[in-house]
Design a protein around this motif. Structure first.
Motif, short mmCIF file in Angstrom:
data_model
loop_
_atom_site.label_atom_id
_atom_site.label_comp_id
_atom_site.label_asym_id
_atom_site.label_seq_id
_atom_site.Cartn_x
_atom_site.Cartn_y
_atom_site.Cartn_z
N LEU A 1 24.48 -2.50 -29.64
CA LEU A 1 23.39 -3.43 -29.36
C LEU A 1 22.08 -2.68 -29.53
CD1 LEU A 1 22.86 -6.36 -28.42
CD2 LEU A 1 22.64 -5.46 -26.10
N SER A 2 21.24 -3.16 -30.45
CA SER A 2 19.96 -2.52 -30.72
C SER A 2 18.86 -3.17 -29.89
CB SER A 2 19.62 -2.61 -32.21
OG SER A 2 20.55 -1.86 -32.97
N LEU A 3 18.18 -2.36 -29.11
CA LEU A 3 17.11 -2.83 -28.22
C LEU A 3 15.76 -2.81 -28.94
CD1 LEU A 3 18.11 -0.89 -24.96
CD2 LEU A 3 18.81 -3.20 -25.68
N PRO A 4 14.78 -3.55 -28.45
CA PRO A 4 13.46 -3.56 -29.09
C PRO A 4 12.86 -2.15 -29.14
CG PRO A 4 13.64 -5.37 -27.53
CD PRO A 4 14.86 -4.51 -27.33
N ILE A 5 12.36 -1.79 -30.30
CA ILE A 5 11.68 -0.50 -30.44
C ILE A 5 10.71 -0.59 -31.61
CG2 ILE A 5 13.30 0.63 -32.03
CD1 ILE A 5 12.94 3.19 -30.29
N GLY A 6 9.72 0.26 -31.60
CA GLY A 6 8.74 0.31 -32.67
C GLY A 6 7.63 1.26 -32.28
N PRO A 7 6.78 1.63 -33.22
CA PRO A 7 5.73 2.60 -32.90
C PRO A 7 4.69 2.10 -31.92
CG PRO A 7 5.48 1.77 -35.14
CD PRO A 7 6.80 1.27 -34.65
N LYS A 8 4.59 0.78 -31.75
CA LYS A 8 3.55 0.22 -30.88
C LYS A 8 4.11 -0.43 -29.61
CE LYS A 8 0.21 1.15 -33.83
NZ LYS A 8 -0.86 2.12 -33.53
N ILE A 9 5.41 -0.26 -29.36
CA ILE A 9 5.98 -0.88 -28.17
C ILE A 9 5.40 -0.23 -26.92
CG2 ILE A 9 8.01 0.64 -28.06
CD1 ILE A 9 9.63 -1.88 -27.20
N GLU A 10 5.05 -1.03 -25.93
CA GLU A 10 4.42 -0.53 -24.71
C GLU A 10 5.48 -0.08 -23.71
OE1 GLU A 10 2.01 -3.74 -23.39
OE2 GLU A 10 0.57 -3.57 -25.05
N VAL A 11 5.15 0.94 -22.93
CA VAL A 11 6.08 1.45 -21.93
C VAL A 11 6.46 0.36 -20.94
CG1 VAL A 11 6.36 3.08 -20.02
CG2 VAL A 11 5.32 3.84 -22.17
N SER A 12 5.50 -0.49 -20.58
CA SER A 12 5.80 -1.57 -19.63
C SER A 12 6.85 -2.53 -20.19
CB SER A 12 4.52 -2.34 -19.29
OG SER A 12 3.95 -2.92 -20.44
N VAL A 13 6.80 -2.75 -21.49
CA VAL A 13 7.80 -3.61 -22.14
C VAL A 13 9.16 -2.92 -22.09
CG1 VAL A 13 8.54 -4.63 -24.33
CG2 VAL A 13 6.14 -4.77 -23.61
N GLN A 14 9.19 -1.62 -22.36
CA GLN A 14 10.45 -0.88 -22.30
C GLN A 14 11.02 -0.87 -20.88
OE1 GLN A 14 8.90 2.74 -24.80
NE2 GLN A 14 11.11 2.59 -25.08
N GLN A 15 10.15 -0.77 -19.91
CA GLN A 15 10.62 -0.82 -18.52
C GLN A 15 11.26 -2.17 -18.21
OE1 GLN A 15 6.87 0.11 -16.66
NE2 GLN A 15 7.39 2.28 -16.36
N PHE A 16 10.65 -3.23 -18.69
CA PHE A 16 11.21 -4.57 -18.50
C PHE A 16 12.57 -4.69 -19.18
CE2 PHE A 16 11.28 -9.04 -20.23
CZ PHE A 16 11.66 -9.65 -19.05
N VAL A 17 12.66 -4.18 -20.40
CA VAL A 17 13.93 -4.23 -21.14
C VAL A 17 15.01 -3.43 -20.41
CG1 VAL A 17 15.11 -3.57 -23.28
CG2 VAL A 17 12.83 -4.63 -23.38
N ALA A 18 14.66 -2.20 -20.03
CA ALA A 18 15.64 -1.33 -19.36
C ALA A 18 16.10 -1.92 -18.03
CB ALA A 18 15.06 0.06 -19.16
N GLU A 19 15.17 -2.41 -17.23
CA GLU A 19 15.51 -3.03 -15.96
C GLU A 19 16.43 -4.23 -16.17
OE1 GLU A 19 11.76 -3.97 -14.28
OE2 GLU A 19 11.21 -1.88 -13.84
N SER A 20 16.16 -4.98 -17.23
CA SER A 20 16.98 -6.16 -17.52
C SER A 20 18.39 -5.76 -17.96
CB SER A 20 16.30 -7.00 -18.61
OG SER A 20 15.03 -7.46 -18.19
N VAL A 21 18.49 -4.67 -18.72
CA VAL A 21 19.81 -4.17 -19.10
C VAL A 21 20.60 -3.75 -17.86
CG1 VAL A 21 21.02 -2.29 -20.29
CG2 VAL A 21 19.13 -3.45 -21.43
N ILE A 22 19.96 -3.00 -16.99
CA ILE A 22 20.63 -2.51 -15.78
C ILE A 22 21.06 -3.66 -14.87
CG2 ILE A 22 20.28 -1.18 -13.66
CD1 ILE A 22 18.35 0.62 -15.34
N LEU A 23 20.19 -4.66 -14.71
CA LEU A 23 20.55 -5.83 -13.89
C LEU A 23 21.69 -6.61 -14.52
CD1 LEU A 23 17.01 -7.12 -12.82
CD2 LEU A 23 18.80 -6.23 -11.31
N ALA A 24 21.66 -6.74 -15.84
CA ALA A 24 22.72 -7.49 -16.54
C ALA A 24 24.07 -6.80 -16.37
CB ALA A 24 22.37 -7.62 -18.02
N LEU A 25 24.05 -5.49 -16.30
CA LEU A 25 25.30 -4.73 -16.16
C LEU A 25 25.82 -4.74 -14.73
CD1 LEU A 25 24.30 -1.68 -18.36
CD2 LEU A 25 26.27 -3.16 -18.80
N GLY A 26 24.95 -5.04 -13.77
CA GLY A 26 25.31 -4.95 -12.34
C GLY A 26 26.27 -6.03 -11.87
#
Length: 374
Positions: free
Chosen positions: A349-374
């Motif tokens: 599964l490829s997550l959103p990434i790119g040279p301009k992606i904001e850390v806050s967006v990555q935090q949202f994505v990561a938190e959502s992955v962790i919650l989805a797995l819980g």
């Protein structure tokens, strides 16, 4: 009582809007210059882009084409690959790699992948070499370079051509050398989503062989060195002038963008470190990954479930690739098994990434992955 409207935070897999906004004045000037000069095919920008790309990569010849798929086809033709020949490649990649082999009349032969890196398992290549093997196509998947020294050693031992599929790895490095300059040919795609992308189709072949370069230059232009004097049956595979102008604007930024992608990958690693139920992509010490994709493995058969939960939060993710190449309908007659590739197809599964992606967006994505797995 009327329920409040819930607005989802939309997170695309790749957001090009920041890049376009930043570069728009330069891009418009370059496009207007093409329009003012009125030369749209094989003009100044194509030739200058070839020169600049060759200089950046550290290779003698860079021949611009209209797609990465054509790059693979023309490289194989330049090497004399055709009916009766076999070409070894990975079963875990985009179809174009094997398709190019079939297009020239040769037979694709698959060697399984290393599930840690997603790349061709170099220890399995020799097992499928036969007297008919003519070439090997290692694919630098998701921006990570294949371990090339063992591939080159096998090529030397058995007299094989090495065609690097570098569609997803522009600017990546292997032991200080740029991907696409290590084998006999490097094949690049400039599809808009690539690390160096045009705003339409585009491709390129690199080589240090003068004879190959001349033949590829002929093949892309209907098999001719001189107009109306066709010496080969060729193709119409020229990068157009506007796309070349766009790529010339973007090329000077590629190192900065690739560094930003690596930094973004590092953020994901910190946020998802030791998260139960997933495996993070390996990063090998011999090369410099450029993270065309940040691809995790979701274990225990939960990949589709997790993807659906992310989508419900407005987070886009992509499965590259849901069906291994050897199991596609066109190659189903082969009836072979590639266990690692088949396992990955059900987990990646490829997550959103790119040279301009904001850390806050990555935090949202990561938190959502962790919650989805819980």
């Amino acid at each position: 009582m009327e329920q409040p409207q819930v607005t989802l935070k939309r997170v695309p897999v790749l957001d090009l809007s920041h890049e376009i906004l930043e570069l728009k004045p330069q891009l418009l000037r370059s496009i207007e210059d093409v329009l003012d000069k009125g030369a749209f095919i094989m003009g100044e920008n194509v030739h200058e882009f070839e020169r600049e790309a060759a200089e950046y990569l550290g290779v003698q010849h860079a021949i611009a084409l209209n797609s990465g798929t054509d790059a693979l086809v023309l490289a194989l033709l330049a090497a004399g690959v055709g009916p009766g020949d076999e070409v070894i490649t990975t079963p875990f990649t985009f179809f174009a790699t094997a398709e190019a082999i079939s297009q020239v009349g040769a037979t694709p032969v698959f060697a399984d992948v290393d599930p840690r890196t997603f790349n061709l398992d170099v220890n399995r290549v020799e097992d499928v070499i036969t007297p008919r093997t003519k070439a090997v196509i290692p694919v630098h998947l998701f921006g990570q370079v294949v371990d090339m020294d063992p591939i080159l050693a096998l090529a030397d031992r058995y007299g094989l051509y090495v065609v690097e599929d570098t569609a997803q790895a522009f600017g990546a490095e292997y032991k200080g050398r740029k991907a696409g300059t290590i084998g006999d040919f490097g094949c690049f795609s400039f599809f808009p989503s690539k690390n160096l992308g045009a705003y339409g189709d585009g491709g390129m072949i690199t080589t240090n062989n003068e004879v190959f370069a001349e033949k590829i230059s002929m093949l892309r232009a209907h098999g001719s060195k001189k107009k109306y004097l066709n010496e080969l049956v060729g193709y119409n595979s020229r990068l157009d002038e506007i796309q070349a102008a766009i790529l010339r604007v973007k090329l000077p930024y590629i190192d900065e963008w690739n560094k930003a992608r690596r930094n973004s990958a590092g953020v994901y690693r910190e946020l998802l470190y030791r998260t139960p139920g997933i495996l993070l992509p390996a990063e090998e010490g011999y090369g410099r990954h450029v993270y065309h994709q940040f691809t995790i493995r979701v274990l225990d058969g939960r990949r589709d479930e997790i993807q659906n939960k992310l989508a419900a939060k407005g987070i886009s993710s992509v499965v590259y690739y849901p069906v291994p190449v050897h199991q596609l309908p066109v190659y189903h007659h082969l009836r072979i098994s590639q266990p690692a590739a088949e396992q990955l197809a059900g987990e990646v599964l490829s997550l959103p990434i790119g040279p301009k992606i904001e850390v806050s967006v990555q935090q949202f994505v990561a938190e959502s992955v962790i919650l989805a797995l819980g």
